[in-house]
Every structure is written in structure tokens, then in C-alpha cells.
Motif scaffolding. Structure first.
Motif, mmCIF file in Angstrom:
data_model
loop_
_atom_site.group_PDB
_atom_site.id
_atom_site.type_symbol
_atom_site.label_atom_id
_atom_site.label_comp_id
_atom_site.label_asym_id
_atom_site.label_seq_id
_atom_site.Cartn_x
_atom_site.Cartn_y
_atom_site.Cartn_z
ATOM 1 N N ILE A 61 26.272 35.597 26.806
ATOM 2 C CA ILE A 61 27.047 34.358 26.750
ATOM 3 C C ILE A 61 26.364 33.190 27.444
ATOM 4 O O ILE A 61 26.892 32.089 27.474
ATOM 5 C CB ILE A 61 28.446 34.560 27.366
ATOM 6 N N LYS A 62 25.181 33.395 27.989
ATOM 7 C CA LYS A 62 24.515 32.365 28.790
ATOM 8 C C LYS A 62 24.233 31.108 27.971
ATOM 9 O O LYS A 62 23.662 31.171 26.901
ATOM 10 C CB LYS A 62 23.220 32.895 29.384
ATOM 11 N N SER A 63 24.678 29.976 28.523
ATOM 12 C CA SER A 63 24.393 28.673 27.935
ATOM 13 C C SER A 63 24.654 27.617 29.008
ATOM 14 O O SER A 63 25.255 27.903 30.039
ATOM 15 C CB SER A 63 25.287 28.399 26.722
ATOM 16 N N LYS A 64 24.241 26.406 28.743
ATOM 17 C CA LYS A 64 24.483 25.305 29.674
ATOM 18 C C LYS A 64 25.981 25.075 29.857
ATOM 19 O O LYS A 64 26.456 24.872 30.976
ATOM 20 C CB LYS A 64 23.791 24.038 29.173
ATOM 21 N N GLN A 65 26.723 25.132 28.767
ATOM 22 C CA GLN A 65 28.171 24.925 28.861
ATOM 23 C C GLN A 65 28.850 26.012 29.691
ATOM 24 O O GLN A 65 29.728 25.719 30.488
ATOM 25 C CB GLN A 65 28.803 24.889 27.469
ATOM 26 N N VAL A 66 28.440 27.251 29.493
ATOM 27 C CA VAL A 66 29.023 28.352 30.265
ATOM 28 C C VAL A 66 28.626 28.217 31.740
ATOM 29 O O VAL A 66 29.448 28.434 32.629
ATOM 30 C CB VAL A 66 28.631 29.721 29.675
ATOM 31 N N ASP A 67 27.373 27.834 32.004
ATOM 32 C CA ASP A 67 26.950 27.584 33.389
ATOM 33 C C ASP A 67 27.852 26.542 34.042
ATOM 34 O O ASP A 67 28.281 26.697 35.189
ATOM 35 C CB ASP A 67 25.501 27.091 33.443
ATOM 36 N N GLU A 68 28.157 25.473 33.310
ATOM 37 C CA GLU A 68 29.010 24.420 33.858
ATOM 38 C C GLU A 68 30.440 24.915 34.087
ATOM 39 O O GLU A 68 31.075 24.557 35.084
ATOM 40 C CB GLU A 68 28.989 23.187 32.960
ATOM 41 N N LEU A 69 30.947 25.750 33.190
ATOM 42 C CA LEU A 69 32.268 26.338 33.387
ATOM 43 C C LEU A 69 32.289 27.170 34.664
ATOM 44 O O LEU A 69 33.192 27.039 35.492
ATOM 45 C CB LEU A 69 32.659 27.202 32.186
ATOM 46 N N PHE A 70 31.288 28.029 34.835
ATOM 47 C CA PHE A 70 31.248 28.879 36.023
ATOM 48 C C PHE A 70 31.059 28.050 37.292
ATOM 49 O O PHE A 70 31.653 28.361 38.330
ATOM 50 C CB PHE A 70 30.165 29.951 35.878
ATOM 51 N N ASP A 71 30.259 26.985 37.227
ATOM 52 C CA ASP A 71 30.123 26.081 38.369
ATOM 53 C C ASP A 71 31.466 25.454 38.715
ATOM 54 O O ASP A 71 31.817 25.308 39.887
ATOM 55 C CB ASP A 71 29.081 24.994 38.095
ATOM 56 N N ALA A 72 32.236 25.082 37.693
ATOM 57 C CA ALA A 72 33.566 24.511 37.920
ATOM 58 C C ALA A 72 34.470 25.526 38.612
ATOM 59 O O ALA A 72 35.162 25.196 39.588
ATOM 60 C CB ALA A 72 34.183 24.059 36.594
ATOM 61 N N ILE A 73 34.447 26.771 38.143
ATOM 62 C CA ILE A 73 35.268 27.822 38.760
ATOM 63 C C ILE A 73 34.842 28.049 40.206
ATOM 64 O O ILE A 73 35.676 28.157 41.108
ATOM 65 C CB ILE A 73 35.202 29.118 37.933
ATOM 66 N N LEU A 74 33.538 28.095 40.439
ATOM 67 C CA LEU A 74 33.035 28.306 41.797
ATOM 68 C C LEU A 74 33.363 27.154 42.735
ATOM 69 O O LEU A 74 33.380 27.325 43.952
ATOM 70 C CB LEU A 74 31.520 28.547 41.758
ATOM 71 N N SER A 75 33.669 25.976 42.186
ATOM 72 C CA SER A 75 34.003 24.828 43.033
ATOM 73 C C SER A 75 35.451 24.860 43.523
ATOM 74 O O SER A 75 35.805 24.118 44.438
ATOM 75 C CB SER A 75 33.754 23.516 42.272
ATOM 76 N N LEU A 76 36.269 25.720 42.933
ATOM 77 C CA LEU A 76 37.670 25.802 43.339
ATOM 78 C C LEU A 76 37.766 26.374 44.749
ATOM 79 O O LEU A 76 37.054 27.307 45.094
ATOM 80 C CB LEU A 76 38.459 26.652 42.347
ATOM 81 N N LYS A 77 38.651 25.799 45.553
ATOM 82 C CA LYS A 77 38.694 26.142 46.974
ATOM 83 C C LYS A 77 39.794 27.119 47.363
ATOM 84 O O LYS A 77 39.720 27.741 48.413
ATOM 85 C CB LYS A 77 38.834 24.871 47.801
ATOM 86 N N ASN A 78 40.832 27.250 46.555
ATOM 87 C CA ASN A 78 41.924 28.144 46.935
ATOM 88 C C ASN A 78 42.712 28.564 45.699
ATOM 89 O O ASN A 78 42.443 28.109 44.585
ATOM 90 C CB ASN A 78 42.844 27.472 47.975
ATOM 91 N N ARG A 79 43.695 29.425 45.920
ATOM 92 C CA ARG A 79 44.481 29.969 44.809
ATOM 93 C C ARG A 79 45.238 28.866 44.066
ATOM 94 O O ARG A 79 45.338 28.891 42.842
ATOM 95 C CB ARG A 79 45.448 31.024 45.340
ATOM 96 N N GLU A 80 45.787 27.897 44.797
ATOM 97 C CA GLU A 80 46.517 26.809 44.140
ATOM 98 C C GLU A 80 45.613 26.042 43.180
ATOM 99 O O GLU A 80 46.011 25.730 42.046
ATOM 100 C CB GLU A 80 47.114 25.837 45.152
ATOM 101 N N GLU A 81 44.397 25.734 43.607
ATOM 102 C CA GLU A 81 43.451 25.054 42.715
ATOM 103 C C GLU A 81 43.133 25.921 41.502
ATOM 104 O O GLU A 81 42.984 25.397 40.396
ATOM 105 C CB GLU A 81 42.174 24.671 43.463
ATOM 106 N N CYS A 82 43.043 27.231 41.700
ATOM 107 C CA CYS A 82 42.809 28.141 40.560
ATOM 108 C C CYS A 82 43.969 28.082 39.582
ATOM 109 O O CYS A 82 43.753 27.985 38.365
ATOM 110 C CB CYS A 82 42.619 29.573 41.056
ATOM 111 N N TYR A 83 45.191 28.128 40.104
ATOM 112 C CA TYR A 83 46.357 28.032 39.221
ATOM 113 C C TYR A 83 46.314 26.734 38.414
ATOM 114 O O TYR A 83 46.542 26.732 37.208
ATOM 115 C CB TYR A 83 47.665 28.089 40.024
ATOM 116 N N ARG A 84 46.015 25.632 39.074
ATOM 117 C CA ARG A 84 46.002 24.335 38.402
ATOM 118 C C ARG A 84 44.930 24.280 37.310
ATOM 119 O O ARG A 84 45.182 23.855 36.182
ATOM 120 C CB ARG A 84 45.772 23.212 39.416
ATOM 121 N N PHE A 85 43.721 24.709 37.663
ATOM 122 C CA PHE A 85 42.610 24.650 36.708
ATOM 123 C C PHE A 85 42.859 25.577 35.517
ATOM 124 O O PHE A 85 42.722 25.177 34.358
ATOM 125 C CB PHE A 85 41.290 25.000 37.406
ATOM 126 N N PHE A 86 43.230 26.827 35.809
ATOM 127 C CA PHE A 86 43.411 27.784 34.724
ATOM 128 C C PHE A 86 44.621 27.460 33.864
ATOM 129 O O PHE A 86 44.631 27.733 32.671
ATOM 130 C CB PHE A 86 43.449 29.218 35.256
#
Length: 102
Positions: free
Chosen positions: A8-33
Motif C-alpha cells: 500500500i506504500k504511496s505518498k498519500q498513504v505516507d501522509e495519512l500515517f503522518d497525520a495519524i502519528l500527529s494525533l496527541k490523545n484519544r479525543e483527537e483520534c475520535y475527532r479525526f477518525f
């Protein structure tokens, strides 16, 4: 695993994973997802993780199906990933303390 290159490796997927890794807590995860996925998709992800946990704890397919509502096809797919996949479930389950860090 150093030479592992996901299909699945691609620039878009890298950016998605970078976005997920930038989340700081569970509340931010709930909001993003909540914005990113449907409720059903999130429930499916969480169900698969629970199935992986229960398989790791040596529960039977019947026990897992009864506890999670997952189909035997889903249980089988998760089991295949645990045995022959990229070890993603194992990484997470170790960090969650579900399986030993050996």
C-alpha cells in the motif's frame, strides 16, 4: 523486517500515517477518525483488533464469534494476518501489553 515494503506504500498513504502519528490523545483520534471514516469502518477496525487479541489469547473461533460478533471469515482473515502478515497486529498487541515483548 528492514526489507519489508508494504503493497500500500504511496505518498498519500505516507501522509495519512503522518497525520495519524500527529494525533496527541484519544479525543483527537475520535475527532479525526469520525471525520475520516464511517462509524461502521471504525467498528470493523476495532472488531478486527479485538479478534486479533482473542486469537493471541488462544480463544476458539466459536468463543471469538460469540464475544465479538465477527464472522468466521473475518476471524480467519485476522488469523492469517497474525500468522503470515506484516506483524502489525503483533507490534500493537505487544505495546498494549496483550502479548509478551519477547
Amino acid at each position: 523486517m528492514a526489507d519489508f515494503i508494504p503493497k500500500i506504500k504511496s505518498k498519500q498513504v505516507d501522509e495519512l500515517f503522518d497525520a495519524i502519528l500527529s494525533l496527541k490523545n484519544r479525543e483527537e483520534c475520535y475527532r479525526f477518525f469520525e471525520d475520516l471514516c464511517t462509524a461502521k469502518e471504525i467498528q470493523s477496525f476495532s472488531q478486527r483488533l479485538e479478534v486479533a487479541k482473542l486469537l493471541t489469547l488462544k480463544k476458539t473461533y466459536a468463543e471469538i464469534e460469540n464475544k465479538t460478533g465477527a464472522s468466521t471469515a473475518t476471524i480467519s482473515r485476522v488469523n492469517r494476518s497474525l500468522n503470515y502478515g506484516a506483524d502489525g497486529y503483533k507490534i500493537v498487541l505487544k505495546r498494549m501489553g496483550i502479548i509478551d515483548n519477547k
